[in-house]
Design a protein around this motif. Structure first.
Motif, short mmCIF file in Angstrom:
data_model
loop_
_atom_site.label_atom_id
_atom_site.label_comp_id
_atom_site.label_asym_id
_atom_site.label_seq_id
_atom_site.Cartn_x
_atom_site.Cartn_y
_atom_site.Cartn_z
N LEU A 51 0.77 -1.33 0.19
CA LEU A 51 -0.15 0.20 0.06
C LEU A 51 0.76 1.09 0.03
N GLU A 54 4.98 2.99 -4.59
CA GLU A 54 4.71 3.72 -5.68
C GLU A 54 4.54 3.01 -7.05
N VAL A 56 2.88 0.31 -8.56
CA VAL A 56 1.42 -0.35 -8.56
C VAL A 56 0.81 -0.39 -9.89
N TYR A 58 -2.39 -0.39 -11.75
CA TYR A 58 -3.84 0.40 -11.63
C TYR A 58 -4.95 -0.56 -12.54
N LYS A 254 -8.45 -0.21 1.63
CA LYS A 254 -7.34 0.58 1.09
C LYS A 254 -6.61 0.11 -0.17
N TYR A 255 -6.41 -1.30 -0.36
CA TYR A 255 -6.05 -2.03 -1.70
C TYR A 255 -7.22 -1.70 -2.65
N LYS A 258 -6.11 1.69 -3.81
CA LYS A 258 -4.92 1.86 -4.49
C LYS A 258 -4.81 0.96 -5.72
N ARG A 259 -5.64 0.11 -5.95
CA ARG A 259 -5.60 -0.65 -7.48
C ARG A 259 -6.68 -0.03 -8.42
#
Length: 305
Positions: A51, A54, A56, A58, A254-255, A258-259
């Protein structure tokens, strides 16, 4: 070691399980062990590190090539082996740790995740899809979920809808091999094919695919409303069904953010329900999850005719 039996599912789902699903549970013979405190802390640390990262990937429209390539890998395996086992997506079974009833569990069975999701699908498909003549899965990928629909409904016309051409090629190959009443169509959540009309008295479902749209799902929902299927079932990650006061649920939420997973979906359906456009039949969480998320909540609705 804990055996995940019929009684266990009846307890977490607060519903009686019929003999068909009960036999599937028995056949799968699922056993898990809860993580101890040190293992749990280590698992949470890995999630927190993700989380905070940087780097990630998306979810979104830009990932078309990734998904077409992924289903293409399954297609290549299927063409070589002609085995149905080859169509199981390759992202399953990568981690022995998963979530169950708000706890971390681990299993020595590499097929644990597929088995748990299969039970969830058998339960929902058997409950809602047994009598329909036409059933559509949108975002169907390799088509492996449709084969479980076939087990509960032997005669329905099944449609696999996906934006990746490799998906259509794979499903057409499966149809030739085992099921002539299986069809495919290229369909993009972001640009719904308005010319493709759903048959009357049909059923629609999505399974962990609408998640990829983030908050760009409204055109698809409007497409469904206009086509008026008899029932729409979504098994997807939704923050609205989770509890932010629970640490594992909080990390799931939160995941999702984030995604760029599905965002505001249930609230949007409730807004449409308040306008008498659709009727929400049920919303519940399955308490089944993967390592990073509790991502299989169930949302069932139908458009007003």
């Amino acid at each position: 070691m804990k055996i995940i039996d019929k009684d266990y599912f009846e307890n977490i789902w607060n519903e009686k399980i019929n003999d068909f699903v009960g036999q599937k549970i028995k056949d799968f013979d699922i056993k898990v062990v809860e993580l101890n405190e040190i293992e749990k802390e280590n698992a949470i640390r890995v999630i927190v590190d993700f989380l905070l990262s940087e780097f990630v990937v998306y979810a979104g429209e830009h990932r078309f090539n990734d998904w077409d390539k992924g289903w293409g890998e399954n297609l290549n395996d299927f063409e070589k082996t002609r085995s149905i086992n080859s169509i199981i997506p390759k992202y399953f079974g990568k981690n022995p740790i998963n979530r169950l009833n708000r706890k971390f569990v681990k299993s020595e069975d590499n097929n644990y995740e597929v088995k748990m999701l299969s039970i969830l699908q058998y339960w929902i498909f058997d409950k809602y899809f047994k009598e329909f003549h036409t059933i559509y899965e949108f975002g169907c990928g390799t088509g492996h979920n449709l084969l479980r629909v076939r087990e509960v409904n032997k005669h329905a016309k099944l449609w696999g809808m996906d934006w990746a051409p490799s998906s259509q090629t794979l499903i057409n190959g499966i149809a030739k091999l085992i099921d002539l009443n299986l069809f495919s169509h290229n369909f993009d959540y972001y640009k719904p094919d308005l010319k493709f009309r759903l048959e009357k008295n049909s059923a629609v479902y999505t399974f962990a695919s609408l998640e990829q749209t983030g908050d760009n799902y409204k055109d698809f929902i409007q497409y469904l409303i206009e086509n008026k299927p008899s029932i729409c079932v979504h098994i997807e990650p939704t923050s609205e069904t989770l509890d932010e006061e629970n640490l594992l649920d909080f990390l799931s939420i939160k995941y999702f953010k984030k995604r760029n997973y599905l965002n505001g979906f249930i609230n949007y359906l409730k807004e449409l329900e308040s306008q008498n456009i659709l009727n929400i039949i049920d919303i519940k969480r399955s308490f089944i999850g993967s390592y990073y998320i509790d991502g299989y909540s169930i949302i069932i609705w139908k458009p007003y005719v």
